[in-house]
Design a protein around this motif. Structure first.
Motif, PDB file in Angstrom:
ATOM      1  N   GLY A  38       0.634  -1.247   0.193  1.00 18.98           N
ATOM      2  CA  GLY A  38       0.033   0.033  -0.057  1.00 18.98           C
ATOM      3  C   GLY A  38       0.932   1.133  -0.084  1.00 18.98           C
ATOM      4  O   GLY A  38       1.965   1.195   0.127  1.00 18.98           O
ATOM      5  N   ILE A  39       0.268   2.645  -0.264  1.00 18.01           N
ATOM      6  CA  ILE A  39       0.898   3.727  -0.181  1.00 18.01           C
ATOM      7  C   ILE A  39       0.266   4.482   0.793  1.00 18.01           C
ATOM      8  O   ILE A  39      -1.165   4.398   0.901  1.00 18.01           O
ATOM      9  CB  ILE A  39       0.571   4.496  -1.685  1.00 18.01           C
ATOM     10  N   VAL A  40       0.935   4.959   1.814  1.00 21.10           N
ATOM     11  CA  VAL A  40       0.425   5.619   2.987  1.00 21.10           C
ATOM     12  C   VAL A  40       0.265   7.078   2.680  1.00 21.10           C
ATOM     13  O   VAL A  40       1.107   7.748   2.056  1.00 21.10           O
ATOM     14  CB  VAL A  40       1.454   5.637   4.327  1.00 21.10           C
ATOM     15  N   ASN A  98      -3.123   6.517   9.643  1.00 18.14           N
ATOM     16  CA  ASN A  98      -2.881   5.037   9.225  1.00 18.14           C
ATOM     17  C   ASN A  98      -3.625   4.741   7.893  1.00 18.14           C
ATOM     18  O   ASN A  98      -4.310   3.821   7.789  1.00 18.14           O
ATOM     19  CB  ASN A  98      -3.092   4.204  10.185  1.00 18.14           C
ATOM     20  N   ILE A 154      -4.207   4.490   3.814  1.00 19.19           N
ATOM     21  CA  ILE A 154      -3.516   3.977   2.814  1.00 19.19           C
ATOM     22  C   ILE A 154      -4.529   3.737   1.521  1.00 19.19           C
ATOM     23  O   ILE A 154      -5.704   3.732   1.469  1.00 19.19           O
ATOM     24  CB  ILE A 154      -2.712   2.393   3.216  1.00 19.19           C
ATOM     25  N   GLY A 188      -5.378   1.396   7.393  1.00 18.31           N
ATOM     26  CA  GLY A 188      -4.478  -0.004   7.009  1.00 18.31           C
ATOM     27  C   GLY A 188      -4.722  -1.000   8.117  1.00 18.31           C
ATOM     28  O   GLY A 188      -4.408  -2.208   7.595  1.00 18.31           O
ATOM     29  N   VAL A 202      -1.230  -5.865   5.745  1.00 21.15           N
ATOM     30  CA  VAL A 202      -0.876  -4.610   5.979  1.00 21.15           C
ATOM     31  C   VAL A 202      -0.762  -4.487   7.610  1.00 21.15           C
ATOM     32  O   VAL A 202       0.499  -3.725   8.118  1.00 21.15           O
ATOM     33  CB  VAL A 202      -1.726  -3.480   5.502  1.00 21.15           C
TER      34      VAL A 202
END
Length: 175
Positions: A39-41, A47, A49, A73, A79
């Motif tokens: 994932g991309i935060v 948290n 994503i 997340g 994750v």
């Protein structure tokens, strides 16, 4: 296509039909066992994503269908497990299986087609100012990724030996 972590950070996140970014990339979550991007935060404290499956396109910016793809997340099982282990690739020490220190990760690349870790970029630092012995290590050479430490295979001596090889200006001009 390879994407460098240093170039990904701060990239704007757009809805597919919008001209204005609604967020930016703050971090990337990598599975330490398989090397997959999980994932991309976009919001560290909350948290939040974006899963790779929700990304429509990824160039200089990230495009998603709509804002609702941003999730917590903790809602994605893998994750949550990785976040609990607190494993981050940047600034991790890199050692060989024999225990030789190779340096510290200063950047890494991800393949944007397969969403996998591709290479790590490692250097040693003297007094926090001078970088030396920079290496590029392919992900297939990584044995283990743990908190603060990455173990790689021992056969990296060939990379170091060819790094010190001198090349004449004529050879560079020909190629």
């Amino acid at each position: 296509m390879q994407k460098l972590f240093s170039n990904i950070l701060g990239a704007p996140v757009y809805e597919d039909d919008s001209l204005r970014a609604f967020n930016t990339v703050k971090d990337i979550i990598i599975d330490p066992e398989r090397g997959d991007m999980l994932g991309i935060v976009v919001e560290i404290r909350r948290n939040m994503i974006i899963a790779p499956i929700d990304i429509v396109s990824w160039g200089d910016s990230v495009r998603v269908d709509h804002r609702d793809v941003v999730t917590e997340g903790n809602e994605i099982l893998r994750v949550e497990e990785v976040l609990k282990r607190e494993i981050h690739i940047p600034h991790s020490k890199v050692v060989s299986e024999d225990g030789d220190s190779l340096g510290v990760v200063f950047d890494y690349s991800i393949d944007s087609n397969s969403w996998k870790l591709n290479k790590i970029f490692v250097h040693k630092v003297f007094l926090g100012l001078i970088r030396f012995e920079t290496r590029i290590i392919p992900a297939k050479e990584i044995v283990e990724i743990s908190k603060g430490k990455i173990v790689v295979k021992n056969n990296l001596n060939t990379i170091k030996a060819t790094e010190g090889k001198k090349v004449s200006a004529q050879d560079v001009a020909v190629s």
